[in-house]
Motif scaffolding. Structure first.
Motif, PDB file in Angstrom:
ATOM      1  N   ALA A  31     -23.544 -17.101 -37.430  1.00  0.00           N
ATOM      2  CA  ALA A  31     -22.498 -18.038 -37.024  1.00  0.00           C
ATOM      3  C   ALA A  31     -22.863 -18.749 -35.741  1.00  0.00           C
ATOM      4  O   ALA A  31     -22.423 -19.896 -35.508  1.00  0.00           O
ATOM      5  N   GLY A  33     -25.750 -19.863 -34.986  1.00  0.00           N
ATOM      6  CA  GLY A  33     -26.835 -20.811 -35.214  1.00  0.00           C
ATOM      7  C   GLY A  33     -28.180 -20.190 -35.491  1.00  0.00           C
ATOM      8  O   GLY A  33     -29.168 -20.923 -35.637  1.00  0.00           O
ATOM      9  N   ASP A  89     -13.270 -17.613 -34.273  1.00  0.00           N
ATOM     10  CA  ASP A  89     -13.465 -18.580 -35.353  1.00  0.00           C
ATOM     11  C   ASP A  89     -14.961 -18.772 -35.527  1.00  0.00           C
ATOM     12  O   ASP A  89     -15.592 -19.525 -34.773  1.00  0.00           O
ATOM     13  N   ALA A  91     -16.501 -20.230 -37.780  1.00  0.00           N
ATOM     14  CA  ALA A  91     -16.886 -21.565 -38.234  1.00  0.00           C
ATOM     15  C   ALA A  91     -17.121 -22.490 -37.058  1.00  0.00           C
ATOM     16  O   ALA A  91     -17.927 -23.434 -37.140  1.00  0.00           O
ATOM     17  N   HIS A  92     -16.440 -22.214 -35.933  1.00  0.00           N
ATOM     18  CA  HIS A  92     -16.644 -22.989 -34.715  1.00  0.00           C
ATOM     19  C   HIS A  92     -16.808 -22.010 -33.552  1.00  0.00           C
ATOM     20  O   HIS A  92     -15.855 -21.798 -32.769  1.00  0.00           O
ATOM     21  N   PRO A  93     -17.958 -21.385 -33.441  1.00  0.00           N
ATOM     22  CA  PRO A  93     -18.167 -20.370 -32.395  1.00  0.00           C
ATOM     23  C   PRO A  93     -18.114 -20.996 -31.004  1.00  0.00           C
ATOM     24  O   PRO A  93     -18.541 -22.133 -30.800  1.00  0.00           O
ATOM     25  N   PRO A  94     -17.568 -20.289 -30.021  1.00  0.00           N
ATOM     26  CA  PRO A  94     -17.500 -20.832 -28.656  1.00  0.00           C
ATOM     27  C   PRO A  94     -18.879 -20.903 -28.022  1.00  0.00           C
ATOM     28  O   PRO A  94     -19.855 -20.300 -28.484  1.00  0.00           O
ATOM     29  N   ALA A  95     -18.945 -21.641 -26.929  1.00  0.00           N
ATOM     30  CA  ALA A  95     -20.234 -21.851 -26.266  1.00  0.00           C
ATOM     31  C   ALA A  95     -20.770 -20.556 -25.661  1.00  0.00           C
ATOM     32  O   ALA A  95     -21.981 -20.309 -25.669  1.00  0.00           O
ATOM     33  N   ARG A  98     -22.672 -18.578 -28.266  1.00  0.00           N
ATOM     34  CA  ARG A  98     -24.011 -19.121 -28.512  1.00  0.00           C
ATOM     35  C   ARG A  98     -24.960 -18.770 -27.362  1.00  0.00           C
ATOM     36  O   ARG A  98     -26.135 -18.461 -27.582  1.00  0.00           O
TER      37      ARG A  98
END
Length: 220
Positions: A31, A33, A89, A91-95, A98
């Protein structure tokens, strides 16, 4: 009689828990990347660091280094389990997720290197250095006073048998030795039938010639 294999419930539970944790770490890395083989390498890295820290704790005892990396790997594993349970989420992981996933390989490499190559003695809390103690010169030991030694009193001399001849009076002969010589002379007379001579008496008693003559004179 062959025994059927028994299933260890603890081992089965450990395999199930490890597989679920492995899958959660993979999903979290994917998730963030990390696709392909990279997503599979993240759970392997976390589990290996966790095992290395636990092995260091078992073999070398508690230490700050081993506990630090054990907690880091445990937080990474538990964090992945919690994050994939719907708290994030994916589908939209926080910075920050990452950022953490991207920086994990360097962090895991550092932890594994320290656990493998750091000496075990350095991990424990170092003992405080003893304070310097001023040395006081030792006093010389007192010289012991001489202890008077009592000399044993001289033992009284054995009574000397009276000489029967003028020539043997110069050599003192103990009475006990005369009695012993008389027994030797009687034994010699019994065995041989003749009186004992001076040379034989001296050899039997082991005394000097003058004393043997003095004893023979008393036995005559």
């Amino acid at each position: 009689m062959t025994r059927s294999p028994r299933i260890d419930a603890v081992l089965v539970q450990a395999v199930i828990a490890g597989a679920l944790s492995f899958a959660h770490l993979h999903d979290l890395a994917a998730a963030a990347g990390q696709t392909g083989w990279k997503a599979w390498a993240y759970p392997v890295s976390v589990d290996l660091l966790l095992v290395a820290a636990w092995r260091r704790l078992r073999n070398d005892g508690p230490s700050r280094l081993a506990w630090c990396w054990f907690l880091i790997a445990l937080v990474a594993s538990l964090g992945a389990n919690v994050a994939t349970a719907g708290f994030l989420d994916l589908a939209h992981p926080p910075a920050w997720l990452r950022f953490g996933i991207a920086g994990w390989p360097a962090l895991a490499f550092l932890g594994g290197t320290l656990l493998a190559h750091s000496p075990a003695v350095g991990d424990h809390d170092s003992a405080p250095e003893p304070e310097s103690v001023e040395r006081v010169p030792a006093k010389p030991a007192p010289t012991p006073e001489p202890v008077p030694v009592e000399l044993p009193e001289p033992s009284p001399a054995l009574p000397v048998a009276e000489s029967t001849s003028a020539s043997a009076s110069d050599v003192p002969v103990p009475a006990a030795l005369v009695d012993h010589a008389r027994k030797v002379a009687d034994d010699h007379r019994t065995r041989t039938g003749v009186p004992i001579d001076t040379d034989t008496l001296r050899a039997r008693l082991g005394v000097p010639a003058p004393m043997a003559e003095a004893i023979a004179a008393q036995l005559a």
